[in-house]
Design an enzyme around this catalytic site. Structure first.
Site, mmCIF file in Angstrom:
data_model
loop_
_atom_site.group_PDB
_atom_site.id
_atom_site.type_symbol
_atom_site.label_atom_id
_atom_site.label_comp_id
_atom_site.label_asym_id
_atom_site.label_seq_id
_atom_site.Cartn_x
_atom_site.Cartn_y
_atom_site.Cartn_z
ATOM 1 C CB CYS A 1 -0.920 -0.064 1.243
ATOM 2 S SG CYS A 1 -2.103 1.314 1.132
ATOM 3 C CB CYS A 2 3.763 2.049 1.908
ATOM 4 S SG CYS A 2 3.240 2.268 3.779
ATOM 5 C CB CYS B 1 -2.307 6.930 5.511
ATOM 6 S SG CYS B 1 -1.302 7.400 4.010
ATOM 7 C CB CYS C 1 -1.177 3.225 8.766
ATOM 8 S SG CYS C 1 -1.701 1.806 7.647
ATOM 9 C CB CYS D 1 6.065 5.122 4.368
ATOM 10 S SG CYS D 1 7.229 6.337 3.553
#
Length: 247
Positions: free
Chosen positions: A132-133, A213, A216, A239
């Site tokens: 995702c990062c 984000c 998280c 990240c």
């Protein structure tokens, strides 16, 4: 590096190797330099058009951005809007941009095609936070930095973890990476906010010590490391943009 010193340009070898050599020289020269001196040195080495500031507009971002604005408010600022940011962070970006007179803030987004393919349900942060990062931060930053030969960021040694031993200048693939606040202490940072009357991120008052984000990021408890609220319980501390080469 188009504007590097003649001795550097006269050497031969792979670009990444030459960048490493220059980074080591600059790091020695700037080891004890003040943040403004580091920023000025970066400008001298590559020029404004080849230098970018990368800012999350998070809890400590105003410090670096204030130093940058005082040196040259036209230095491009790259801001990664992951699609998962707090609304307060977007508001803070606009507040600091106006307050500091930043002239070239560029908001970068992840590629919609990548998100449609790999994160259509917006749950990748839960099943694979590293991926995702990558999609939302690492890839967009690599794309945004394409025109630049060097970049500035706001990491500090007092943040601990992987940041405890960062140099003032390092090689990031074929780019130079400047850490102007590497030597700044937490007390010095607080004093800067007070003397310069810099506004805090709106979420600091709610107990957020480090902000990324929404899914998280959590509040920190008294006595916890400031970054303890990032990726809590996931065994993850970065990240990826500071551990993955951006060239």
């Amino acid at each position: 590096m188009t504007s590097a010193s003649p001795s550097f340009l006269s050497e031969s070898g792979p670009a990444s190797t030459l960048t490493t050599v220059l980074a080591e020289r600059l790091d020695r020269d700037l080891e004890q330099a003040a943040p403004a001196e580091v920023i000025s040195a970066a400008l001298k080495v590559v020029g404004r058009s080849r230098l970018a500031v990368v800012s999350s507009f998070g809890t400590e971002s105003a410090a670096l951005l204030k130093y940058v604005a005082d040196v040259d408010p036209a230095i491009p600022v790259v801001f990664l809007d992951t699609g998962w940011l707090f609304e307060e962070t977007l508001t803070y970006r606009d507040t600091l941009t106006a307050l500091l007179g930043l002239q070239d803030v560029r908001t970068i987004h992840p590629l919609e095609a990548d998100l449609d393919r790999e994160d259509k349900d917006r749950e990748l942060w839960l099943s694979n936070p590293d991926r995702c990062c990558f999609l939302r931060k690492v890839e967009p930053l690599a794309r945004a930095l394409t025109p630049f030969e060097a970049w500035l960021n706001g990491r500090k040694r007092f943040q601990g973890g992987d940041r405890a031993a960062i140099p003032v200048v390092e090689a990031d693939g074929e780019r130079l990476k400047f850490n102007p606040l590497a030597n700044v202490t937490q007390d010095e940072l607080k004093a800067l906010y007070a003397t310069m009357n810099l506004p805090a991120h709106p979420l600091v008052a709610s107990g957020f010590a480090s902000i990324g984000c929404m899914p998280c990021t959590s509040r920190t408890l008294p006595g916890e490391d400031p970054r303890a609220g990032r990726w809590r319980g996931k065994g993850k501390t970065e990240c990826g943009i500071h551990v993955t080469k951006t060239s």
